[in-house]
Design a protein around this motif. Structure first.
Motif, PDB file in Angstrom:
ATOM      1  N   LYS A  43       0.814  -1.210   0.000  1.00 57.76           N
ATOM      2  CA  LYS A  43       0.000   0.000   0.000  1.00 57.76           C
ATOM      3  C   LYS A  43       0.855   1.271   0.000  1.00 57.76           C
ATOM      4  CE  LYS A  43      -2.517  -0.575   3.687  1.00 57.76           C
ATOM      5  NZ  LYS A  43      -1.708  -1.656   4.316  1.00 57.76           N
ATOM      6  N   SER A  44       1.829   1.323   0.895  1.00 54.28           N
ATOM      7  CA  SER A  44       2.677   2.511   0.982  1.00 54.28           C
ATOM      8  C   SER A  44       3.546   2.659  -0.269  1.00 54.28           C
ATOM      9  CB  SER A  44       3.566   2.448   2.231  1.00 54.28           C
ATOM     10  OG  SER A  44       2.782   2.542   3.404  1.00 54.28           O
ATOM     11  N   LEU A  47       1.507   4.339  -3.088  1.00 55.77           N
ATOM     12  CA  LEU A  47       1.389   5.797  -3.017  1.00 55.77           C
ATOM     13  C   LEU A  47       2.706   6.475  -3.371  1.00 55.77           C
ATOM     14  CD1 LEU A  47      -0.866   6.668   0.048  1.00 55.77           C
ATOM     15  CD2 LEU A  47      -1.497   6.001  -2.261  1.00 55.77           C
ATOM     16  N   MET A  85       0.667  15.221   0.069  1.00 56.64           N
ATOM     17  CA  MET A  85       0.999  13.960   0.742  1.00 56.64           C
ATOM     18  C   MET A  85       0.799  14.115   2.240  1.00 56.64           C
ATOM     19  SD  MET A  85       2.329  10.870  -0.098  1.00 56.64           S
ATOM     20  CE  MET A  85       2.919   9.423   0.789  1.00 56.64           C
ATOM     21  N   LEU A 170      -2.590  12.186  -1.398  1.00 55.98           N
ATOM     22  CA  LEU A 170      -2.192  10.816  -1.077  1.00 55.98           C
ATOM     23  C   LEU A 170      -2.003  10.753   0.436  1.00 55.98           C
ATOM     24  CD1 LEU A 170       0.553  10.448  -3.862  1.00 55.98           C
ATOM     25  CD2 LEU A 170      -1.863   9.788  -4.008  1.00 55.98           C
ATOM     26  N   ASP A 172      -1.180   8.330   3.568  1.00 57.83           N
ATOM     27  CA  ASP A 172      -0.625   7.012   3.893  1.00 57.83           C
ATOM     28  C   ASP A 172      -0.853   6.702   5.368  1.00 57.83           C
ATOM     29  OD1 ASP A 172       0.645   4.604   3.674  1.00 57.83           O
ATOM     30  OD2 ASP A 172       2.677   5.442   3.719  1.00 57.83           O
ATOM     31  N   CYS A 203      -6.367   7.102  -0.093  1.00 59.63           N
ATOM     32  CA  CYS A 203      -6.020   6.988   1.323  1.00 59.63           C
ATOM     33  C   CYS A 203      -5.804   5.531   1.716  1.00 59.63           C
ATOM     34  CB  CYS A 203      -7.145   7.611   2.157  1.00 59.63           C
ATOM     35  SG  CYS A 203      -6.916   7.531   3.944  1.00 59.63           S
ATOM     36  N   ASN A 204      -4.629   5.216   2.249  1.00 59.90           N
ATOM     37  CA  ASN A 204      -4.353   3.885   2.779  1.00 59.90           C
ATOM     38  C   ASN A 204      -4.888   3.769   4.205  1.00 59.90           C
ATOM     39  OD1 ASN A 204      -2.953   3.135   0.505  1.00 59.90           O
ATOM     40  ND2 ASN A 204      -0.918   3.449   1.372  1.00 59.90           N
TER      41      ASN A 204
END
Length: 270
Positions: A43-44, A47, A85, A170, A172, A203-204
C-alpha cells in the motif's frame, strides 16, 4: 474526468522483494478512494510510486495525461505541487511553528533561495492561517509542532497538504498512530475538506469499518496485487477475510487460497 491512471505498475526492490505486481487503477476527479490491506502488501509503496518518492520498476503512472515515471526533475516538481501527501508519522519539522509547517506546502511554488530563507508571500501566510483555522488550530499558530498532540499534528499535515492547492491528496495511514477520538476528527477533516474543495483522495487504511464509512470506492491489495475494486457495499465479508486473514498462506496452501479468492470474487459479482 480521469485524474490519475495507473497501468501495470510493478516495483521490485533490490533484495528481490516484489512489492507491486502489476497494479491497474484509475482515480476520477473528486473521488475519495481507500486502499485496504494488511501491513507489507504494498500500500505505501503504491502511493510513493505515484509521486515518485519511490521509482517504479515498470508500468505507467499517468497524472493528467503525463507519465510521471519518466519526466524531468523540473516537471516532476510541477506534478508534485498538484499531489499533496499526508504521512503516517506526520513528517512535520518539530522545532518550527505550526504556521511555518503549513507554509512548507507552498515551497513547490517558490524559488529555492526564497524557500530556504522562509520568505513567504503575505497571501501565502494569510492562506496558511485560514487553513489552520479551518482545521480547528487557529489558536496554535505559533506553537512548536512538537507541542501538539498526535491528532493535532496530523491536522497540521492536512492543512499543509491543502496549502499546495492540490488536485489529489495521497494519505498514507493517516490515523494509524491515533486514538479513536483523534482518528475520527482527522478522517472527518480530511473527507470534508476534500469534498468541499473538489480534491480527489487516495487513502491507505487498515481499518475496514473506517474505509466503509468514508470511501466512495475501496481497493483491496493482496500480495502486491489488486484483488478488489468496488463500492463499500460490494465489499463482502469473504473478500475481507481473504485480504486480511489469508495473506500469510504458505505456498502449499496456495490452491486453497486461490479457491477462496475465486469464491469471494464470485460473490462480489453475483
Amino acid at each position: 474526468m480521469t485524474l490519475l491512471r495507473v497501468e501495470d505498475l510493478k516495483k521490485v526492490y533490490a533484495d528481490g522483494t516484489a512489492a507491486l505486481n502489476g497494479i491497474d487503477l484509475t482515480v476520477e476527479a473528486g473521488e475519495f478512494i481507500v486502499v485496504i490491506g494488511p501491513s507489507g502488501v504494498g500500500k505505501s509503496t503504491l502511493l510513493r510510486c505515484l509521486n515518485r518518492m519511490v521509482q517504479p520498476t515498470s508500468g505507467k503512472v499517468l497524472f493528467q495525461g503525463t507519465d510521471t515515471t519518466g519526466v524531468s526533475k523540473r516537471k516532476l516538481r510541477e506534478i508534485r505541487r498538484s499531489m499533496g501527501m499526508i504521512f503516517q508519522g506526520f513528517n512535520l519539522v518539530e522545532r518550527l511553528s505550526v504556521l511555518a509547517n503549513v507554509l512548507h506546502g507552498r515551497l513547490g511554488y517558490m524559488s529555492a533561495w526564497r524557500g530556504a530563507l522562509g520568505l513567504f508571500a503575505k497571501p501565502d501566510v494569510a492562506e496558511a492561517t485560514r487553513l489552520l483555522q479551518r482545521v480547528g488550530l487557529g489558536e496554535q499558530l505559533h506553537k512548536r509542532a512538537d507541542e501538539l498532540s498526535g491528532g493535532q499534528q496530523q491536522r497540521v499535515g492536512i492543512a499543509r497538504a491543502l496549502a499546495q492547492k492540490p488536485q489529489l491528496i495521497l494519505a498514507d495511514e493517516p490515523i494509524a498512530s491515533l486514538d479513536p477520538a483523534s482518528s475520527e476528527i482527522v478522517m472527518n477533516s480530511l473527507y470534508t475538506f476534500c469534498k468541499e474543495d473538489g480534491i480527489a483522495c487516495l487513502c491507505n487504511l487498515h481499518q475496514v469499518d473506517v474505509a466503509k464509512k468514508y470511501a466512495t470506492r475501496i481497493i483491496g491489495i493482496y500480495k502486491g496485487t489488486k484483488v478488489f475494486d468496488g463500492t463499500p457495499e460490494q465489499l463482502t465479508d469473504e473478500m475481507i477475510d481473504y485480504i486480511y486473514n489469508q495473506h500469510n498462506d504458505k505456498a502449499s496452501d496456495q490452491s486453497e487460497a486461490d479457491g477462496r479468492l475465486a469464491r469471494a470474487l464470485k460473490k462480489e459479482t453475483a
